[in-house]
Write an enzyme that holds these catalytic residues in place. Structure first.
Site, PDB file in Angstrom:
ATOM      1  N   TYR A   1       0.837  -1.191   0.000  1.00  0.00           N
ATOM      2  CA  TYR A   1       0.000   0.000   0.000  1.00  0.00           C
ATOM      3  C   TYR A   1       0.881   1.253   0.000  1.00  0.00           C
ATOM      4  O   TYR A   1       1.979   1.263   0.564  1.00  0.00           O
ATOM      5  CB  TYR A   1      -0.879   0.054   1.245  1.00  0.00           C
ATOM      6  CG  TYR A   1      -2.040  -0.911   1.261  1.00  0.00           C
ATOM      7  CD1 TYR A   1      -3.253  -0.584   0.664  1.00  0.00           C
ATOM      8  CD2 TYR A   1      -1.930  -2.152   1.894  1.00  0.00           C
ATOM      9  CE1 TYR A   1      -4.325  -1.460   0.701  1.00  0.00           C
ATOM     10  CE2 TYR A   1      -2.992  -3.036   1.933  1.00  0.00           C
ATOM     11  CZ  TYR A   1      -4.189  -2.690   1.335  1.00  0.00           C
ATOM     12  OH  TYR A   1      -5.247  -3.562   1.372  1.00  0.00           O
TER      13      TYR A   1
ATOM     14  N   TYR B   1      -0.132 -10.146   0.711  1.00  0.00           N
ATOM     15  CA  TYR B   1       0.917  -9.561   1.551  1.00  0.00           C
ATOM     16  C   TYR B   1       0.861 -10.148   2.961  1.00  0.00           C
ATOM     17  O   TYR B   1      -0.200 -10.568   3.439  1.00  0.00           O
ATOM     18  CB  TYR B   1       0.793  -8.036   1.601  1.00  0.00           C
ATOM     19  CG  TYR B   1      -0.521  -7.510   2.115  1.00  0.00           C
ATOM     20  CD1 TYR B   1      -0.781  -7.386   3.485  1.00  0.00           C
ATOM     21  CD2 TYR B   1      -1.519  -7.106   1.236  1.00  0.00           C
ATOM     22  CE1 TYR B   1      -1.986  -6.899   3.951  1.00  0.00           C
ATOM     23  CE2 TYR B   1      -2.722  -6.610   1.689  1.00  0.00           C
ATOM     24  CZ  TYR B   1      -2.948  -6.512   3.058  1.00  0.00           C
ATOM     25  OH  TYR B   1      -4.157  -6.020   3.508  1.00  0.00           O
TER      26      TYR B   1
ATOM     27  N   ARG C   1      -2.512 -12.110   3.660  1.00  0.00           N
ATOM     28  CA  ARG C   1      -3.844 -11.716   3.232  1.00  0.00           C
ATOM     29  C   ARG C   1      -4.012 -12.024   1.749  1.00  0.00           C
ATOM     30  O   ARG C   1      -3.139 -11.769   0.931  1.00  0.00           O
ATOM     31  CB  ARG C   1      -4.069 -10.208   3.441  1.00  0.00           C
ATOM     32  CG  ARG C   1      -4.089  -9.815   4.881  1.00  0.00           C
ATOM     33  CD  ARG C   1      -5.448  -9.328   5.362  1.00  0.00           C
ATOM     34  NE  ARG C   1      -6.599 -10.051   4.907  1.00  0.00           N
ATOM     35  CZ  ARG C   1      -7.703  -9.482   4.416  1.00  0.00           C
ATOM     36  NH1 ARG C   1      -7.767  -8.175   4.316  1.00  0.00           N
ATOM     37  NH2 ARG C   1      -8.731 -10.207   4.043  1.00  0.00           N
TER      38      ARG C   1
ATOM     39  N   HIS D   1      -7.154  -8.430  -2.461  1.00  0.00           N
ATOM     40  CA  HIS D   1      -8.498  -7.899  -2.240  1.00  0.00           C
ATOM     41  C   HIS D   1      -8.531  -6.412  -2.568  1.00  0.00           C
ATOM     42  O   HIS D   1      -7.496  -5.743  -2.598  1.00  0.00           O
ATOM     43  CB  HIS D   1      -8.957  -8.128  -0.792  1.00  0.00           C
ATOM     44  CG  HIS D   1      -8.064  -7.480   0.227  1.00  0.00           C
ATOM     45  ND1 HIS D   1      -6.885  -8.044   0.659  1.00  0.00           N
ATOM     46  CD2 HIS D   1      -8.172  -6.291   0.880  1.00  0.00           C
ATOM     47  CE1 HIS D   1      -6.308  -7.248   1.544  1.00  0.00           C
ATOM     48  NE2 HIS D   1      -7.065  -6.172   1.686  1.00  0.00           N
TER      49      HIS D   1
ATOM     50  N   HIS E   1     -10.715  -2.908  -1.302  1.00  0.00           N
ATOM     51  CA  HIS E   1     -11.645  -2.325  -0.341  1.00  0.00           C
ATOM     52  C   HIS E   1     -12.646  -1.431  -1.071  1.00  0.00           C
ATOM     53  O   HIS E   1     -12.272  -0.671  -1.966  1.00  0.00           O
ATOM     54  CB  HIS E   1     -10.894  -1.476   0.686  1.00  0.00           C
ATOM     55  CG  HIS E   1      -9.912  -2.247   1.510  1.00  0.00           C
ATOM     56  ND1 HIS E   1     -10.230  -2.812   2.724  1.00  0.00           N
ATOM     57  CD2 HIS E   1      -8.614  -2.553   1.285  1.00  0.00           C
ATOM     58  CE1 HIS E   1      -9.163  -3.424   3.225  1.00  0.00           C
ATOM     59  NE2 HIS E   1      -8.174  -3.281   2.354  1.00  0.00           N
TER      60      HIS E   1
END
Length: 238
Positions: free
Chosen positions: A111, A150, A160, A163, A165
Site C-alpha cells: 500500500y 501480503y 492476506r 483484495h 476495499h
C-alpha cells in the site's frame, strides 16, 4: 448530474447474521479494537436521513482509472483488470448516482501508506485509490491492477489474499457500507481469518466472478462484483 430526491423509506433492521462478528479471536486485532458496549440507538429521523449528494462534477476524469490516475513516468506494473458491477438497495433496486470509492495494494502487495512497511516495492505510477459514480442502472466500473497478497502479522506466516476495499453510502446513512472484494480461486481464502470470520452462507457475496462480458479485449480481464447495501442478500461488512 446530481441525484434527484427520492421518496424517503424506512430501512429494514440490519440482519447481523449476514456479517462477521465484531470480535473474532482468529482475527487478533478485532479483540482489542471492537466495541465493548451496546450500540446507542439513533432516532428514526437520523437513521433514515439521506446520505450526502455527490455529483459527477466532483470527480476527475481519471478517478475511475487506477492505471492512469497516478501515472508519473509510465504505466503501473502488474495484471490489468476491470472491476464492475451493480449497487442495489434492500429491495433489489439500482442505487443511482452514488459514490463508490476503492483502495488497494499494488501488484506486489504494498500500500502507499507510511504504516505499510512490507518489504515489497512501491510502484511510482500506482496510488491504489479511485472513485466513480454509479449510472442510471446502478452500475460502476473501475480499471485497475490486480492486487497482490501480503504478510500481515496476525499469526505465524499469515498472508492476506488479494483484495480491493470498497466504501459506499447509498441513499441513506443507514445503508453505509465498507467491505472487501476477493478473487475467485484464491487459495489464501481458506486461511484468512477476516474472510473466514464472515458467516459461511454469506462468504460467496465477497468473492467476485470472472466474466468475459467485462473483459476488455487485448487489455484487461474482467471481474463482476455486485453490492447489496442492505436486506436479505446484503453484502457483508468489512
Amino acid at each position: 448530474m446530481d441525484r434527484l430526491p427520492l421518496p424517503q423509506t424506512v430501512l429494514s433492521p440490519r440482519d447481523w447474521n449476514e456479517h462477521p462478528p465484531y470480535q473474532y479471536p482468529a482475527y487478533k486485532s478485532s479483540m482489542s479494537r471492537s466495541p465493548t458496549l451496546p450500540p446507542i440507538p439513533l432516532p428514526d429521523a437520523m437513521k433514515n436521513r439521506y446520505a450526502p449528494v455527490y455529483g459527477a462534477g466532483d470527480l476527475g476524469a481519471l478517478d475511475h482509472d487506477l492505471t492512469a490516475n497516478a501515472a508519473r513516468n509510465g504505466t503501473p506494473l502488474g495484471e490489468r483488470i476491470v472491476v464492475t458491477g451493480r449497487v442495489l438497495d434492500e429491495r433489489g433496486r439500482p442505487v443511482r448516482n452514488t459514490l463508490v470509492e476503492v483502495w488497494q495494494a499494488n501488484a506486489a502487495g504494498r500500500y502507499v501508506h507510511k504504516g505499510d512497511q512490507h518489504d515489497a516495492p512501491l510502484d511510482p505510477n500506482f496510488l491504489g485509490a479511485g472513485r466513480c459514480m454509479t449510472d442510471a442502472q446502478g452500475c460502476y466500473r473501475f480499471l485497475t491492477i490486480k492486487p497482490g497478497a501480503y504478510p500481515w502479522g496476525n499469526h505465524s506466516n499469515a498472508w492476506r489474499p488479494g483484495h480491493i476495499h470498497f466504501s459506499l453510502f447509498g441513499e441513506q446513512f443507514g445503508s453505509r457500507l465498507v467491505t472487501q472484494m476477493y478473487f475467485p480461486g484464491d487459495p489464501l481464502l481458506a486461511l484468512d481469518p477476516i474472510f473466514q470470520g464472515t458467516p459461511v452462507h454469506a462468504r460467496d457475496r465477497l468473492v467476485s466472478q470472472f466474466t468475459l462480458d467485462a473483459t476488455q479485449e487485448g487489455h484487461a480481464l474482467g471481474y463482476r462484483f455486485d453490492i447489496v447495501l442492505r436486506g436479505p442478500r446484503e453484502t457483508p461488512m468489512e
